[in-house]
Motif scaffolding. Structure first.
Motif, PDB file in Angstrom:
ATOM      1  N   ALA A   1       0.686  -0.981   0.084  1.00 34.44           N
ATOM      2  CA  ALA A   1      -0.073  -0.275  -0.216  1.00 34.44           C
ATOM      3  C   ALA A   1       1.346   1.375   0.047  1.00 34.44           C
ATOM      4  O   ALA A   1       0.635   2.607  -0.954  1.00 34.44           O
ATOM      5  N   ARG A   2       2.349   1.400   0.876  1.00 28.53           N
ATOM      6  CA  ARG A   2       3.052   2.764   0.789  1.00 28.53           C
ATOM      7  C   ARG A   2       4.091   2.854  -0.945  1.00 28.53           C
ATOM      8  O   ARG A   2       4.018   3.574  -0.918  1.00 28.53           O
ATOM      9  N   SER A   3       3.930   1.878  -1.391  1.00 26.59           N
ATOM     10  CA  SER A   3       5.227   1.704  -1.966  1.00 26.59           C
ATOM     11  C   SER A   3       3.981   2.804  -3.495  1.00 26.59           C
ATOM     12  O   SER A   3       3.794   2.849  -4.539  1.00 26.59           O
ATOM     13  N   ARG A   4       2.571   1.717  -3.440  1.00 28.01           N
ATOM     14  CA  ARG A   4       1.167   2.335  -4.503  1.00 28.01           C
ATOM     15  C   ARG A   4       1.028   3.594  -4.272  1.00 28.01           C
ATOM     16  O   ARG A   4       1.389   4.641  -4.727  1.00 28.01           O
ATOM     17  N   GLU A   5       0.968   3.972  -3.247  1.00 30.58           N
ATOM     18  CA  GLU A   5       1.066   5.066  -2.537  1.00 30.58           C
ATOM     19  C   GLU A   5       2.106   6.574  -3.439  1.00 30.58           C
ATOM     20  O   GLU A   5       2.125   6.906  -3.379  1.00 30.58           O
ATOM     21  N   LYS A   6       3.354   6.595  -2.947  1.00 30.61           N
ATOM     22  CA  LYS A   6       4.549   6.488  -3.145  1.00 30.61           C
ATOM     23  C   LYS A   6       3.953   6.947  -4.960  1.00 30.61           C
ATOM     24  O   LYS A   6       4.825   7.020  -5.601  1.00 30.61           O
ATOM     25  N   PHE A   7       4.448   5.386  -5.545  1.00 28.01           N
ATOM     26  CA  PHE A   7       4.203   5.117  -7.131  1.00 28.01           C
ATOM     27  C   PHE A   7       3.405   6.475  -7.663  1.00 28.01           C
ATOM     28  O   PHE A   7       3.946   6.785  -8.591  1.00 28.01           O
TER      29      PHE A   7
ATOM     30  N   GLY B   1       4.058  10.122  -9.934  1.00 25.50           N
ATOM     31  CA  GLY B   1       3.622  10.573 -11.356  1.00 25.50           C
ATOM     32  C   GLY B   1       3.465   8.693 -11.864  1.00 25.50           C
ATOM     33  O   GLY B   1       3.627   9.004 -13.533  1.00 25.50           O
ATOM     34  N   GLY B   2       3.775   8.083 -11.532  1.00 27.43           N
ATOM     35  CA  GLY B   2       4.123   6.509 -12.341  1.00 27.43           C
ATOM     36  C   GLY B   2       3.027   6.743 -13.665  1.00 27.43           C
ATOM     37  O   GLY B   2       3.332   6.444 -14.026  1.00 27.43           O
ATOM     38  N   PRO B   3       1.566   6.138 -12.675  1.00 28.56           N
ATOM     39  CA  PRO B   3       0.706   6.267 -14.240  1.00 28.56           C
ATOM     40  C   PRO B   3       0.826   6.948 -14.922  1.00 28.56           C
ATOM     41  O   PRO B   3       0.112   6.904 -15.872  1.00 28.56           O
TER      42      PRO B   3
END
Length: 380
Positions: free
Chosen positions: A171-177, A181-183
């Motif tokens: 969950a933390r990795s997704r938030e940082k990603f 601006g990864g998406p």
């Protein structure tokens, strides 16, 4: 960079899938084998030769590149694609496996891992956020969450603890990603299913991750010495719980036999050091099985590894010459056998894709398994 991350399935045969992953740096045909380029290089190969084998994507390692030459330096030099002269898709792992296996002294907390470099003893901290930041600086197209990968065997209590920590780190990795601006850049982030060899914990991990909006899903912790039947049992549990419209990546696997059986269970991506490491140690992988070029029986053999191969290393050099290079410790021997092995793996993946497309995957599996069972038994 013009393309956004996407995955399209073109054909199925049973649970086996043929598809295409689209990234900012190109299209990846699946099922795909990704040569391991740990430190920005596929060992003993030129990048142009890696591409010539049919590889669409290579793997880079966050842990090694953060220590040397440094992610910030790679970013200043144009990112990992420009730095390594590989303008195609790059996947980076999170560095978690290497932190757990290579670092000299490490301390694990809820926040992350502090550790000493295996190179010079310098101290570093790896958190889910820092792992994503490093991968962003490298500019990889497909990135991994930070997870804790336990070596098996481990106690049920330890497997449960590590799996649940990995979920929180997901969950933390997704938030940082998303914050980086990864998406919007068209990049993809994969969550990693953990749970060791515990079927119930694997199911919990897969279901929880499936509820998070990752672009793809990895299956970790299954290339750490467990028997093949355990790996396949875990895949039978995990794959049906992951979103069918997203790619599935089995990390660190493996042998041709592992790959063909995992594809039959719905896996789309693989990586392993096996073909490159074997090549550096005198072992060739061919459609006839393994051939150990150290063996004296090859000293007078004028045949190439495979006269029908499209790879010059496998087609144009005699086994006698390759045997001589290996026994003499010449660097060219490692280079040629690595090239031949990577080419074989890519031809295997093309055969897999064709068989799925033509609805004959079961027959392809049987034929390939039989050839590998024979091994180094071709008569002169």
């Amino acid at each position: 960079m013009t393309e956004r991350f996407s995955f399209q399935i073109h054909a199925t045969d049973g649970k086996a899938r043929r598809g295409t992953i689209t990234t900012p740096h190109g299209k990846v045909r699946t099922p795909a084998f990704m040569p391991v380029g740990t430190q920005g290089t596929v060992k003993a190969m030129f990048m142009d030769d890696v591409r010539s084998t049919g590889a669409d994507v290579i793997l880079g390692n966050t842990y090694h590149l953060m220590l040397r030459p440094g992610a910030e330096r790679v970013a200043r030099l144009g990112g990992l694609h420009a730095f390594s002269r590989w303008p195609h898709t790059i996947l980076t792992d999170s560095g978690g496996f290497q932190v757990m296996s290579l670092a000299q002294i490490r301390k694990l907390t809820e926040k992350g891992v502090t550790f000493q470099s295996h190179i010079d003893g310098s101290r570093h901290e790896m958190t889910p956020e820092r792992s994503i930041e490093i991968q962003g600086l490298l500019g990889s197209d497909i990135q991994m969450q930070l997870d804790e990968c336990l070596r098996l065997p481990a106690t049920a209590k330890e497997i449960d603890r590590a799996m649940r920590l990995s979920l929180r780190w997901a969950a933390r990795s997704r938030e940082k990603f998303v914050a980086m601006g990864g998406p919007e850049k068209g990049q993809g982030l994969y969550g990693i299913v953990q749970g060791g060899d515990d079927a119930a914990l694997r199911a919990v991990s897969a279901a929880e991750l499936a509820s998070m909006p990752f672009e793809g899903y990895s299956i970790g912790g299954l290339a750490v010495g467990e028997p093949q039947d355990v790996m396949l049992q875990m895949l039978d549990i995990v794959c049906p719980l992951l979103p069918a419209e997203k790619p599935r990546y089995l990390m660190g696997v493996g042998t041709p036999d592992d790959i063909i059986k995992s594809v039959a269970r719905g896996v789309d991506q693989f990586d392993c050091v096996m073909p490159t490491r074997a090549g550096r140690h005198g072992l060739a992988f061919t459609r006839f099985g393994k051939i150990n070029l150290k063996n004296a029986r090859h000293a007078d053999d004028p045949r190439p590894l495979d006269e029908e191969s499209s790879c010059p290393a496998a087609r144009d050099y005699s086994r006698a010459y390759l045997h001589h290079l290996v026994r003499s410790g010449e660097a060219l021997g490692a280079m040629l056998l690595t090239w031949a092995n990577v080419a074989y793996y890519q031809s295997l993946m093309q055969g897999i894709r064709d068989a799925i497309e033509e609805g004959r995957y079961a027959d392809f599996m049987a034929e390939t398994s039989e050839a590998w069972a024979r091994g180094d038994l071709q008569p002169l």
